[in-house]
Write a protein that holds these residues in place. Structure first.
Motif, short mmCIF file in Angstrom:
data_model
loop_
_atom_site.label_atom_id
_atom_site.label_comp_id
_atom_site.label_asym_id
_atom_site.label_seq_id
_atom_site.Cartn_x
_atom_site.Cartn_y
_atom_site.Cartn_z
N ALA A 153 12.03 -1.60 -7.63
CA ALA A 153 12.55 -2.23 -6.42
C ALA A 153 14.04 -1.96 -6.24
O ALA A 153 14.49 -1.57 -5.15
N MET A 220 4.36 -0.20 -7.46
CA MET A 220 5.54 -0.73 -6.78
C MET A 220 6.03 0.23 -5.71
O MET A 220 6.44 -0.18 -4.62
N GLU A 224 6.45 -0.60 -1.87
CA GLU A 224 7.78 -0.47 -1.26
C GLU A 224 7.68 0.37 0.02
O GLU A 224 8.26 0.02 1.06
#
Length: 246
Positions: A153, A220, A224
């Motif tokens: 992130a 992730m 994202e």
């Protein structure tokens, strides 16, 4: 767009002996790593061409996510193996709950979004899946698992933030400040610290656990990219039950 590297970390070192463990995580997450860091939404922030409605969607979703990110950091502070690690994570948590929260409130005001809208907003499906992965990995998983998701992130934001910081400044403070928050030396130092933690921990893990971390990083990246797409277009992919896979 780069092709994914599907081999083990040891295989990766054979072809790239100077590469780090986190380099391997990013390489294995292609094409989603490049898609997330290079999404049109991120370029529009730097170009100043961001439509207000898209940015409002983005800010509201991100605002609903801040509490979950703070909880993620809390879990990691508890699991961090040293006082130095706890200190670095705690400092970032303090920043998140002060300067960044203030940014959201000022930006909502400038964009004409009333408190009853952003304070009562429910997370969209992409945001919920993103938050659930972070919370599960940090709360129920190991320190390395939680740190891997956090790295994805924050490293993603550092990557596009530094790129967009090279462009001429927009007159809209909420665009320029968002770039600056993710391109300042302090944020870069924090991301590099997370990388150094995983670069130390990762190589000592079993291949099975390394594969788990690679899978988390890849998921992730998928989320994202989907997060930016949902804000940009107003319609994200349907996410029900399990996380999206290729």
């Amino acid at each position: 767009m780069p092709s994914p590297f599907n081999g083990s970390y040891q295989d990766f070192l054979t072809s790239s002996p100077e590469a780090s463990f986190t380099d391997w995580l990013a390489a294995g997450a292609e094409p989603y790593w490049s898609s997330a860091t290079g999404h049109a939404f991120t370029h529009a922030i730097g170009d100043g061409t961001m439509p207000d409605d898209a940015y409002v969607r983005y800010l509201i979703e991100d605002y609903t996510f801040i509490t979950d990110l703070a909880s993620t950091l809390g879990y990691l502070v508890a699991k961090a193996p040293s006082m130095r690690s706890k200190s670095r994570l705690s400092a970032f948590l303090a920043l998140l709950t002060s300067e960044e929260n203030d940014y959201f409130l000022r930006s909502f005001d400038a964009l004409g979004v009333s408190p009853d809208v952003y304070e009562q907003a429910a997370q969209g499906p992409v945001t919920k899946a993103f938050a659930d992965l972070l919370l599960t990995s940090s709360g129920e998983g190991s320190y390395a698992e939680g740190l891997t998701c956090l790295l994805c992130a924050e490293w993603c934001y550092l990557t596009w933030g530094k790129r967009e910081a090279e462009k001429p400044r927009s007159v809209k403070f909420y665009l320029t400040e968002w770039i600056d928050l993710h391109a300042v030396p302090g944020f870069e130092a924090f991301v590099n610290w997370i990388r150094s933690e995983l670069d130390e921990i990762g190589p000592a893990l079993s291949q099975e656990k390394q594969k788990t971390l690679a899978g988390l990083f890849r998921q992730m990246c998928i989320l994202e990219d989907a997060f930016f797409e949902a804000a940009w277009t107003g319609a994200g992919p349907e996410i029900t039950g399990r996380l999206p896979r290729d």
